[in-house]
Design an enzyme around this catalytic site. Sequence first.
Site, PDB file in Angstrom:
ATOM      1  N   LYS B  77       0.724  -1.234  -0.023  1.00  0.00           N
ATOM      2  CA  LYS B  77       0.108   0.000  -0.056  1.00  0.00           C
ATOM      3  C   LYS B  77       0.713   1.249   0.094  1.00  0.00           C
ATOM      4  O   LYS B  77       2.006   1.325   0.676  1.00  0.00           O
ATOM      5  CB  LYS B  77      -0.880   0.124   1.251  1.00  0.00           C
ATOM      6  CG  LYS B  77      -2.021   0.835   1.349  1.00  0.00           C
ATOM      7  CD  LYS B  77      -2.803   1.104   2.459  1.00  0.00           C
ATOM      8  CE  LYS B  77      -3.956   1.943   2.606  1.00  0.00           C
ATOM      9  NZ  LYS B  77      -4.862   2.082   3.679  1.00  0.00           N
ATOM     10  N   SER B 153      -9.809   1.791   2.783  1.00  0.00           N
ATOM     11  CA  SER B 153      -8.848   2.721   1.907  1.00  0.00           C
ATOM     12  C   SER B 153      -7.733   1.805   1.180  1.00  0.00           C
ATOM     13  O   SER B 153      -7.159   2.030   0.273  1.00  0.00           O
ATOM     14  CB  SER B 153      -8.157   3.670   2.759  1.00  0.00           C
ATOM     15  OG  SER B 153      -7.308   3.161   3.612  1.00  0.00           O
ATOM     16  N   SER B 177     -10.280  -0.398   6.892  1.00  0.00           N
ATOM     17  CA  SER B 177      -9.536  -0.161   5.756  1.00  0.00           C
ATOM     18  C   SER B 177      -8.699  -1.355   5.094  1.00  0.00           C
ATOM     19  O   SER B 177      -8.285  -1.440   4.111  1.00  0.00           O
ATOM     20  CB  SER B 177      -8.659   0.967   5.836  1.00  0.00           C
ATOM     21  OG  SER B 177      -9.221   2.161   5.568  1.00  0.00           O
TER      22      SER B 177
END
Lengths: 96, 490
Positions: B77, B153, B177
Amino acid sequence: MSRISKDEVKHVANLARLAISEEEADMFTKQLDDIITYAEQLNELDTTDVKPTTHVLDLKNVMRKDEPRKWLEKEDVINNAPDHKDGQFKVPSILE
Amino acid sequence: MSLFDYTLRELQEKLHNKEISVTDLVEESYQRIEAVDGEVKAFLTLNKEQALKQAEELDAARGTDSAALFGLPIGVKDNIVTKGLRTTCASQFLDNFTDPLYEATVVEKLADAKSVTIGKLNMDEFAMGSSNENSSYYATRNPWNTDYVPGGSSGGSAASVAAGEVFFSLGSDTGGSIRQPAAFCGVVGLKPTYGRVSRFGLVAFASSLDQIGPITRTVEDNAYLLEAISGHDKMDATSADVEVPKFTDALTGDVKGLKIGVPKEYLSEGVAPEVKEAVMSALRKYEELGATWEEVSLPHSKYAVATYYLLASSEASANLARFDGVRYGVRTQNAETMLDMFKRSRSEGFGDEVKRRIMLGTFALSSGYYDAYYKKAQQVRTLIKNDFEKVLEDYDVIIGPTTPTPAFKVGEIVDDPLTMYANDILTIPVNLAGVPGISVPCGFSSDGLPIGLQIIGKHFDETTVYRTAHAFEKATDFHKQRPSLGGAQS
């Protein structure tokens, strides 16, 4: 009754070091007012004598030895900056 | 089939027997990215040259090197700092941050375990969002149906695994997330206990809630990845100095006698009927496997979203003060004074959701409002945490849905912050309490979108969470379904 006025939004934006336009101020006033109104449901709960949780682990002060060690090279750090001069960060004037 | 349909153990065996090479695996990643990422948009930056070079080096050690994640392609990420590899947090503010100077601790651990970093994954800007629509670059799409969001996210992290672009990935979870996008994309995502994994090098959003965690196709692989990244770190004072168990040893498939609590608040009116049905059917499966379940209550659940937005935004407003245009990132042109430079750099660099949360947090922390909002929310956090601890005294795990609905359409609720926030109502309480939670696939909606089952455990008891998740996975085949994206994989 609104929870936050447009002037307060502008004040908060200034505290947060954000420049916002009049249109943005209008939009954020409405949205923040909705969110704060929603958040006020917490007032339904009696929290007298409830200890606040800042952190879930019951950590006390975490200490380590104060020993110098090698970290990043100054030159590399300076090179990551948008502007620099003579090995220092360069910024616009602070004093008028 | 794709090489990524094998499990970690199967791939390790094939590598060590020299049936396949690390180069094969890395090329599989980039070929698949080439074929489908135009649609999925999971990646922000690729690490191709480095990855292929590393693959060649690793191939020379095949058969002799028994590192835990040897040769396996991973996506990271983009809020996890990677030395020399662009790290943007999907924000224009860090658009030019191409040369980070150090590795996050988890990335160092990946290097020790010899996985190969394929690239950096798309996300909501600074991890603020539930749909990936807040990426300042482009919105990642759901591999099961690209009209739908992948969640957020960590949308890129979940979508890349579901689309077969990488073998596994790392995400971060502040209010859901990892688990919410894992549910939306039909993969396995775990938020570890707060403190289990070092946050050093994770760009801070809400420091008392943020945790890095693994996203994989199977529970077993998830446990392997968590073993590799866990542990105390002197660089993160909030990382816990506790033993890291060998999570994979617990995957016995045996849940006889396991006591499951099912919070009635997690199956209330807001939860879609087909999600509820999928969860009930999972509970029946657990009964067949010899576990028992009972209805329990987490009475303060309905206050979790309000509590979270006050606390997370307050912490964010402080954490994001570091983005000032002085030391790194983008600076506005032609500012005349320092203050003007701060304000304009931040306003040009941040998107609306980030500004909204910074302002909400600044307001909640400001003089005259601190007690009414910030302190109040911290007190309610205590009540929410107590709810979990009380139930987990009597039950081994808590089970419910991960999200109230399957994935929604791109553009459907992007302009309505409160509705977007409500999506995280079942995941947020877990972060507030600091306990571990996993999402595993447990069904599909009538539209063919995945549904996630959430399993929550006691502090530092990921072992029981994994054992529970693994037994369900073994008894079902939801995790074997693949999206038809880009045609069937050859």
